[in-house]
Scaffold this active site. Structure first.
Site, PDB file in Angstrom:
ATOM      1  N   GLY A 159      16.980  -7.993  28.862  1.00 28.34           N
ATOM      2  CA  GLY A 159      16.803  -8.935  29.713  1.00 28.34           C
ATOM      3  C   GLY A 159      16.150 -10.266  29.316  1.00 28.34           C
ATOM      4  N   ARG A 160      15.394  -9.878  28.405  1.00 30.89           N
ATOM      5  CA  ARG A 160      14.714 -11.238  27.628  1.00 30.89           C
ATOM      6  C   ARG A 160      15.624 -12.073  26.835  1.00 30.89           C
ATOM      7  NH1 ARG A 160      13.159  -6.412  25.705  1.00 30.89           N
ATOM      8  NH2 ARG A 160      13.021  -5.886  23.679  1.00 30.89           N
ATOM      9  N   LYS A 192      19.757  -5.822  37.044  1.00 29.08           N
ATOM     10  CA  LYS A 192      20.964  -5.284  36.534  1.00 29.08           C
ATOM     11  C   LYS A 192      20.972  -3.814  37.226  1.00 29.08           C
ATOM     12  CE  LYS A 192      21.020  -4.662  31.934  1.00 29.08           C
ATOM     13  NZ  LYS A 192      20.666  -4.394  30.622  1.00 29.08           N
ATOM     14  N   LYS A 221       5.935   1.720  35.784  1.00 28.73           N
ATOM     15  CA  LYS A 221       6.813   1.921  36.722  1.00 28.73           C
ATOM     16  C   LYS A 221       6.815   3.106  37.461  1.00 28.73           C
ATOM     17  CE  LYS A 221      10.071  -1.695  35.302  1.00 28.73           C
ATOM     18  NZ  LYS A 221      11.571  -2.068  34.848  1.00 28.73           N
ATOM     19  N   GLU A 256      10.131  -4.703  42.169  1.00 32.06           N
ATOM     20  CA  GLU A 256       9.511  -6.121  42.663  1.00 32.06           C
ATOM     21  C   GLU A 256      10.843  -6.673  43.241  1.00 32.06           C
ATOM     22  OE1 GLU A 256       7.007  -4.684  38.968  1.00 32.06           O
ATOM     23  OE2 GLU A 256       9.181  -4.709  39.501  1.00 32.06           O
ATOM     24  N   GLU A 262       7.326  -8.136  24.351  1.00 37.58           N
ATOM     25  CA  GLU A 262       8.055  -7.047  24.776  1.00 37.58           C
ATOM     26  C   GLU A 262       9.119  -6.520  23.626  1.00 37.58           C
ATOM     27  OE1 GLU A 262       9.304  -6.525  28.869  1.00 37.58           O
ATOM     28  OE2 GLU A 262      11.089  -7.082  28.150  1.00 37.58           O
ATOM     29  N   HIS A 267      -8.385 -29.861  25.991  1.00 35.78           N
ATOM     30  CA  HIS A 267      -9.854 -29.817  26.879  1.00 35.78           C
ATOM     31  C   HIS A 267     -10.058 -28.595  27.521  1.00 35.78           C
ATOM     32  CE1 HIS A 267     -10.078 -34.320  26.720  1.00 35.78           C
ATOM     33  NE2 HIS A 267      -8.700 -34.114  26.608  1.00 35.78           N
TER      34      HIS A 267
END
Length: 544
Positions: A262-263, A201, A508, A207, A348, A379
């Protein structure tokens, strides 16, 4: 609005929970006493069956949970979302992801439709082969560079709908700032036939920006020129100026809106990798499925409302059984990334320590969400689910139809494992049963009684089961949106904001000064002793 703990139904639920424990009422016993329990505790829609009958519930507790939702004014909160009111007060805006999938609110339909049309044109050009790389090559590989919601949602859906991928376009994802992640992807690709989507955005997320710079350098170092960047890079961003300065043609910058977190953004242009993988028609089917879930959430009474029931059950276990964890178990390899997607969506959104008024939250909020596909988990960590000391509510997700008739036997084994795991969590195995089994196998009484305690499984562990007819774009959209709305339900009960994420920002901010100390050989760390020493050791080892 006060949180659920202040409501009359909360106190009644505490009493009902105590009675359930004192009477040692088990889920298994309730099935035996009520032949219609499945019918009373399940919801069927054209997309799926939601079975919540294997929960620590009685009819009275079920009604008290619905009373709690009413007392917390959940129907009003749902209406506030769908009428575009400001349900994200700390950022003073609505949360309108429902507008991306067909709900008409705040006059956004023309804007949404325009972006969707731009997406369709772009997807058609890539998949149709008219978009050419710098040497006239058809684009065969698309790399999405993003992180968080700009990565997890698209990656999850692309993986889930691999059977619907047609054509020549392969999608890849880079999110981690670790250069090994990017180089692993790029080592398999050819610059002349690769297109990058930079999804950010702000176009400054650390990152994503670093990985975009790495991809840009890789392209230029392998025969590309600055003038060719516009043929190999597009962006999904609200910062047009920064994306253009990077070398991206302004007409290839797709907008993002501040009214979509964002999510919750895979339904927007962030979903470009999805549309490129499965085609625009299937992407629209994904949106339609989500819209059907929206309408279910908006119109169904609380008693038949799947997200409402999901959210209430999580609140029930967190508030009255002190659970801190929820496991998601998709018995479908195609859904292997679904738990990771839900992890961000839930944690979040609900990882908040203050209520809407800014006061300390009065109860623990949110759950640690995790999981992995069955049957691998059986397992691995299912041991803890069955015999551990903690109650961990489980969501099983199963798909009835197999990929083809040739695989029916394997599919039936998969389904049998899914259903048996939820049954085992419910029924468990008593000490007497364990002793009897060991003696029936030939063990003498003393040895059997010595070993039997280790084979006891407490049972009475709660679970839900989602059973889909098929895994399609429509049913995946429906299932995903149900979980989105269940998160909102929980936020209303706890009186917290599900749509901000201020906790993400601190790390951040702190990373900047630490990076400066690492990058400057003459700069000493000015932090705590631990951080200073770690920086110094890294510098020494990097020089070596």
């Amino acid at each position: 609005m006060p949180s659920a703990v202040h409501m009359p139904a909360w106190q009644q639920l505490q009493t009902a929970r105590n009675t359930l424990v004192e009477q040692k009422t088990t889920i298994h016993q309730q099935f035996e006493s009520d032949p219609l329990r499945f019918d009373r505790f399940s919801v069927k829609t054209p997309e799926l069956v939601f079975d919540y009958s294997k929960n620590l519930l009685t009819a009275d507790i079920q009604q008290l949970l619905f009373d709690l939702a009413d007392q917390c004014q959940l129907p009003v909160a749902i209406d506030r979302m769908f009428t575009g009111q400001s349900i994200n007060p700390t950022e003073r805006r609505p949360a309108l992801h429902v507008a991306l999938r067909g709900h008409h609110v705040n006059g956004l339909e023309k804007e949404v439709a325009a972006v969707r049309e731009k997406m369709a044109e772009f997807v058609g050009a890539i998949r149709g082969g008219s978009w050419k790389g710098c040497y006239g090559d058809t684009i065969t590989d698309v790399v999405n560079i993003g992180i968080g919601g700009s990565h997890l949602g698209p990656a999850m859906v692309v993986r889930a709908l691999e059977n619907f991928a047609v054509g020549h376009v392969r999608c890849h994802f880079i999110s981690n700032v670790d250069p090994a992640a990017a180089l692993r992807v790029l080592s398999r690709l050819k610059p002349a036939s690769t297109l990058f989507i930079v999804a950010s955005k702000s176009f400054s997320t650390l990152e994503t920006h670093q990985n975009a710079l790495l991809a840009r350098r890789w392209f230029l170092d392998n025969g590309g020129a600055e003038r060719d960047l516009r043929k190999h890079f597009v962006a999904v961003s609200s910062n047009v100026e920064a994306a253009a300065a990077f070398g991206i043609d302004e007409k290839n910058i797709f907008p993002m809106w501040d009214w979509v977190g964002g999510r919750y953004s895979l339904w927007s242009a962030i979903g470009l990798p999805i549309a490129l993988s499965v085609g625009m028609d299937h992407f629209r089917e994904l949106l339609t499925g989500a819209h059907h879930a929206d309408e279910h959430f908006r119109t169904q009474p609380l008693s038949d409302n799947i997200p409402v029931i999901m959210g209430l059950l999580t609140a029930w276990y967190g508030g009255f059984y002190n659970t801190t964890s929820q496991v998601v178990l998709p018995y479908s390899q195609s859904l292997e990334l679904f738990p990771a997607f839900l992890q961000q969506l839930s944690m979040e959104s609900l990882g908040k320590g203050v209520n809407l008024a800014g006061d300390a939250a009065e109860l623990d909020t949110g759950q640690v969400v995790w999981g992995a596909p069955g049957t691998d988990g059986q397992h691995s960590f299912h041991q803890l689910l069955h015999q551990g000391t903690r109650i961990i509510p489980a969501d099983f997700i199963a798909v009835a139809a197999s990929p083809g008739s040739a695989y029916r036997e394997q599919q039936d084994h998969l389904l049998a494992n899914c259903f048996s795991q939820s049954q085992a969590l419910m029924d468990g195995k008593s000490l007497d049963q364990a002793v009897a089994e060991l003696k029936a196998a030939g063990m003498d009484d003393n040895a059997a009684r010595e070993l039997a305690p280790h084979k006891v499984i407490p049972g009475n562990r709660p679970s839900n089961t989602f059973l889909l007819h098929k895994l399609t774009p429509h049913t995946l959209g429906y299932l995903t949106a149900l979980y989105e709305h269940a998160v909102y339900v929980q936020s209303v009960l706890w009186d917290i904001n599900a749509f901000d994420q201020w906790g993400v920002e601190l790390g951040k901010k702190l990373s900047g000064p630490i990076f400066s100390a690492l990058a400057d050989p003459d700069k000493q760390g000015d932090f705590d002793a631990s951080t200073n020493n770690l920086i110094a050791i890294c510098k020494t080892w990097q020089e070596d």
